[in-house]
Scaffold this active site. Structure first.
Site, short mmCIF file in Angstrom:
data_model
loop_
_atom_site.label_atom_id
_atom_site.label_comp_id
_atom_site.label_asym_id
_atom_site.label_seq_id
_atom_site.Cartn_x
_atom_site.Cartn_y
_atom_site.Cartn_z
N GLU A 62 0.82 -1.21 0.00
CA GLU A 62 0.00 0.00 0.00
C GLU A 62 0.86 1.26 0.00
OE1 GLU A 62 -3.58 -1.88 2.79
OE2 GLU A 62 -1.89 -0.82 3.70
N ARG A 118 3.18 4.19 16.04
CA ARG A 118 2.04 5.03 15.60
C ARG A 118 0.71 4.32 15.80
NH1 ARG A 118 -1.55 3.29 11.83
NH2 ARG A 118 -0.53 3.63 9.84
N GLY A 232 -8.13 -6.30 11.82
CA GLY A 232 -8.86 -6.27 10.56
C GLY A 232 -8.57 -4.99 9.81
N ASP A 233 -7.74 -5.08 8.75
CA ASP A 233 -7.29 -3.85 8.11
C ASP A 233 -7.16 -3.95 6.60
OD1 ASP A 233 -5.13 -5.53 7.98
OD2 ASP A 233 -3.72 -4.20 9.00
N SER A 298 -10.15 0.30 13.84
CA SER A 298 -8.88 0.89 13.42
C SER A 298 -8.33 0.18 12.18
CB SER A 298 -7.87 0.78 14.57
OG SER A 298 -6.57 1.08 14.14
N VAL A 299 -8.04 0.94 11.14
CA VAL A 299 -7.35 0.38 9.97
C VAL A 299 -6.05 1.12 9.67
CG1 VAL A 299 -9.47 -0.50 8.92
CG2 VAL A 299 -8.68 1.79 8.31
#
Length: 355
Positions: A62, A118, A232-233, A298-299
């Protein structure tokens, strides 16, 4: 910081580790969370888009870009769960900041370690606004590379001291307990997810398998709990049973991305969610009552990486923990790039600098 136009500050893995240890892990996480919170307060200033993802059967690669109009930032990151079996990291990353006004990079940094920091800082920041007041017990389901960072972030920002661990690989749990010894936690290794969530006011799921999974079933989640769903992202990867989502108030970073990648990919496209920046800025409420189940889906979003890189850059002048990377061509005359190449050939062939 560096006047030579060809030079870009580069933070290596070694420098990043030294920077974190020099500052202190908990202080680093706390200050990083403040930077993220500051940027979420100016949410409207940023360019926003879902990350650009290239999916394969093995994982995903990504790019995550954003800009506040003054500085541009992006992160390259992968997610390959199978890597662990080959002795590799599941997630690796690097990132860059650049000056919008001239396009020149101003920072290049490793982000494998920084992404772990982060992600944990973002989780704890969300929980600061959503978790039950005074919560001090957290279940950590999935005890891989992210788990210790999550534990320390929740300790630093919320005062969590009790940890209940579970992983299908017992050695991962033992690794966590060993690494966190001496940090002031009361830690319990549990034999199942059901046992881990007993008495926990916060449940963090941070598993790695790239598949639809049910790490938490509906009967495991009682009223008043805050769920920090981290694992889960990406499309096709979830951790929570759908019924949990239907009972929860759901908070997300950026809906167009989370609806594709998060737990809410299981729900209708118009299922109501609340953007976390609205809670941080006071536009809307977070936790309203003691019985409410809050879920941070949260992704990871590019603004968080921008904040992390901005924080690291602000530490460089005082620490000197970077190296000068000769990254940009800088000919004496901007239009004479080919001449610069020819002069380099003279140097290579004769050992004398061309004039």
């Amino acid at each position: 910081m560096i006047p030579n136009l060809n030079i870009v500050p580069f933070v290596s893995v070694d420098h990043m580790m030294k920077l974190v240890l020099n500052i202190g892990v908990e202080r680093f996480l706390t200050e990083l969370a403040f930077y993220i919170e500051d940027d979420f307060r100016r949410w409207q200033a940023f360019d926003k888009s879902p990350r650009v993802a290239s999916h394969s059967a093995e994982g995903v690669i990504e790019l995550m870009p954003t800009s506040d109009g003054e500085v541009y930032g992006f992160k390259y990151v992968n997610g390959h769960p199978k890597n662990m079996r080959e002795g590799r990291q599941t997630v690796t990353a690097f990132g860059m900041l650049a000056d919008v006004h001239n396009g020149y990079p101003v920072l290049l940094s490793e982000m494998t370690i920084l992404t772990a920091l982060r992600t944990a800082a973002m989780s704890a920041l969300a929980a600061k606004h959503l978790a039950p007041p005074g919560a001090d017990c957290m279940a950590l389901i999935g005890n891989g590379a992210q788990a210790e960072f999550q534990a320390l972030a929740f300790k630093a920002l919320l005062g969590v001291r009790k940890l209940r661990f579970f992983d299908i690989d017992r050695s991962a749990t033992e690794k966590c307990i060993r690494n966190l010894a001496g940090f002031g936690f009361d830690m319990v290794a549990c034999r199942s997810t059901e046992e881990a969530v007993e008495g926990a006011e916060i449940i963090t799921t941070v598993t790695a398998d790239k598949q639809y999974a049910t790490i938490l079933t509906d009967n495991m989640v009682g009223s008043g709990v805050h769920i920090n769903a981290v694992g889960g992202d990406c499309p096709g990867k979830t951790e929570l049973h759908r019924d949990i989502l239907l009972r929860s108030d759901i908070f997300v970073e950026y809906p167009p991305q989370t609806r594709i990648e998060g737990e809410i990919q299981q729900l209708a496209p118009d299922h109501p969610v609340t953007e976390l920046w609205q809670v941080i800025t006071g536009v809307t409420e977070g936790r309203r009552d003691p019985a409410q189940i809050t879920l941070f889906d949260s992704v990871g979003f590019a603004i968080e990486d921008f904040s992390a890189l901005r924080y690291v850059r602000d530490q460089l002048r005082s620490t000197g923990l970077y190296q000068e990377l000769d990254m940009l061509a800088d000919p004496d005359e901007p239009r004479d790039l080919f001449g610069m190449l020819l002069r380099a050939a003279v140097v290579a062939n004769t050992g004398r600098v061309a004039v």
